[in-house]
Design a protein around this motif. Sequence first.
Motif, PDB file in Angstrom:
ATOM      1  N   ALA A  47      25.310  20.722  46.558  1.00 43.14           N
ATOM      2  CA  ALA A  47      24.091  20.005  46.189  1.00 43.14           C
ATOM      3  C   ALA A  47      22.930  20.341  47.118  1.00 43.14           C
ATOM      4  CB  ALA A  47      24.349  18.498  46.188  1.00 43.14           C
ATOM      5  N   ASN A  48      23.184  20.565  48.421  1.00 41.26           N
ATOM      6  CA  ASN A  48      22.100  20.836  49.376  1.00 41.26           C
ATOM      7  C   ASN A  48      21.871  22.323  49.608  1.00 41.26           C
ATOM      8  OD1 ASN A  48      24.477  21.374  50.712  1.00 41.26           O
ATOM      9  ND2 ASN A  48      23.852  20.392  52.650  1.00 41.26           N
ATOM     10  N   TYR A  49      22.416  23.133  48.723  1.00 47.74           N
ATOM     11  CA  TYR A  49      22.295  24.581  48.899  1.00 47.74           C
ATOM     12  C   TYR A  49      20.827  25.022  48.909  1.00 47.74           C
ATOM     13  CZ  TYR A  49      22.772  29.571  47.888  1.00 47.74           C
ATOM     14  OH  TYR A  49      22.675  30.942  47.936  1.00 47.74           O
ATOM     15  N   LEU A  75      17.464  28.976  42.906  1.00 50.10           N
ATOM     16  CA  LEU A  75      17.555  27.595  42.401  1.00 50.10           C
ATOM     17  C   LEU A  75      16.269  26.814  42.668  1.00 50.10           C
ATOM     18  CD1 LEU A  75      21.176  26.578  43.557  1.00 50.10           C
ATOM     19  CD2 LEU A  75      20.500  27.789  41.490  1.00 50.10           C
ATOM     20  N   CYS A  76      15.176  27.510  43.097  1.00 52.44           N
ATOM     21  CA  CYS A  76      13.909  26.829  43.406  1.00 52.44           C
ATOM     22  C   CYS A  76      12.784  27.416  42.558  1.00 52.44           C
ATOM     23  CB  CYS A  76      13.553  26.988  44.887  1.00 52.44           C
ATOM     24  SG  CYS A  76      14.769  26.292  46.011  1.00 52.44           S
ATOM     25  N   ASN A 112      11.309  13.544  38.626  1.00 49.73           N
ATOM     26  CA  ASN A 112      12.563  14.154  39.038  1.00 49.73           C
ATOM     27  C   ASN A 112      12.305  15.308  39.995  1.00 49.73           C
ATOM     28  OD1 ASN A 112      13.984  12.411  37.335  1.00 49.73           O
ATOM     29  ND2 ASN A 112      13.727  13.785  35.583  1.00 49.73           N
ATOM     30  N   GLY A 113      13.274  15.555  40.863  1.00 43.38           N
ATOM     31  CA  GLY A 113      13.182  16.702  41.754  1.00 43.38           C
ATOM     32  C   GLY A 113      12.632  16.345  43.125  1.00 43.38           C
ATOM     33  N   SER A 130      16.263  20.717  43.535  1.00 45.40           N
ATOM     34  CA  SER A 130      17.061  19.519  43.211  1.00 45.40           C
ATOM     35  C   SER A 130      18.279  19.467  44.111  1.00 45.40           C
ATOM     36  CB  SER A 130      17.512  19.553  41.741  1.00 45.40           C
ATOM     37  OG  SER A 130      18.339  20.677  41.508  1.00 45.40           O
ATOM     38  N   LEU A 131      18.727  18.255  44.330  1.00 46.34           N
ATOM     39  CA  LEU A 131      19.918  18.054  45.181  1.00 46.34           C
ATOM     40  C   LEU A 131      21.141  17.781  44.292  1.00 46.34           C
ATOM     41  CD1 LEU A 131      18.460  15.915  48.104  1.00 46.34           C
ATOM     42  CD2 LEU A 131      19.205  18.292  48.180  1.00 46.34           C
TER      43      LEU A 131
END
Length: 452
Positions: A47-49, A75-76, A112-113, A130-131
């Motif tokens: 999740a924190n990647y 993922l960003c 969100n986010g 996102s986490l």
Amino acid sequence: MGRIRNHTLGRIFMGYVLAMLGAFFLLGVCTVLAFNILVNTGSIYPANYAEQKISEAYDRIQSADEVTGDMIPPLCRYIIFSADGEKLGGDLSGHSAEIAWDVANHRQASGNGFYKVVIRPKEYVVIRYSLTPQYRSAFLREHFIGPQDFMAVVVILGGTAIIISLSVCFGRKIRRKMQPVMRAVERIKEQDLAYETSCSGIKEFDDCLSSIDDMRIALKDSLERQWKAEQDKNRQISALAHDIKTPLTVVRGNAELLYETELTEEQQKNIVYILDSAAQIENYAQRLIDAARSADGGANVSKEVRTEDIFSDIKKQAEGLAEACNIKIIWKERQNSETVNAAYDQVVRAVMNIIQNAAEHTEEGGTIHIVMEEKKGELTFLVEDAGRGFTEEALRHGTEPFFMDDTGRSGGAHYGIGLFFAKTAAETCGGRILLANSEETGGAKVAICFRS
């Protein structure tokens, strides 16, 4: 009942609950282990990647001469603003871009986010992330539900499978434990009271079985006492009827001797009355003996006999009866097998009772029609007389013991036992008897069958 370790229903149910809780716990452990394995092998990003990658790339983005897309972690998504809020680049747009400017300007985010702001000379780089866990594969990220949702679906489906499978196993176990109770009830229903009760292994069921067993023993004793009382009563009736014949023989013998002496006409008439009444009493006594035997089940042993022998015996006795009563008998015989499994004496006596009833209610010179048939081991006899037939009451009650239809089929030797005995004999042989009125002769019609 044999000794088996008993468990209570509460204990069994508690075991079922504990097994279900254990299965849920095991499912949760397996799900977490599978998730961690996928994370450790790199198939799923934690999740924190994205947050970690942003921290690693922060200094490089801040000090770079120009920010490009390859500097942004996977993922960003990002957007570049000038100091006055003009969009200079990036892949964020619309409402997400507005939120990013609020974050850059006021450090406040909504929706969100999560957002990370990199402050550069004369511009802001806002990175959105996102986490939540994400697939490493871009195809899975685009076309499949997220890992977190997928694990939730697995847990729901697994939990449902656990509930269904354990419930089925619990139901089968209870049903298996119920089998001794069901067998005991079925045996009592079939009137088999000599069975031995077994244990189920559940205290409540075994208590029920113990009560059923006590009821079985009490019922068996009661039926045996009742059967013995019936046997004693029938033997007493039979013995009494037989004993009546002794003084009756003396009365008849002396009356016959008196009849041979010189008597007046009035005395001869009185002697005839005595002889007729004595014969009638003797008939009563014989019928009582027959009724006692039929209730006692005597001579009801089925064995292989020749069909022709049964037909011949009935025909011989019926012809003698017809000659004595001055009536005619028309016969029809059909048989498919040479032998048949039957209680010989019961069949002959029952059919002869019907024929005798028919003869009693047919006037002299009249005709009786008799059909004897054997088909697939079943014996059927049809007797039609030329009397006045059965009344409505006789059709309903004619086979009951001691029923006498005085209004329609009265006769000097009709005592209400013949048809009752015939019915009893037929039913003990798996057959039945039917009463009707003949459309051809206008008299009574009786059909009786015996099954092997």
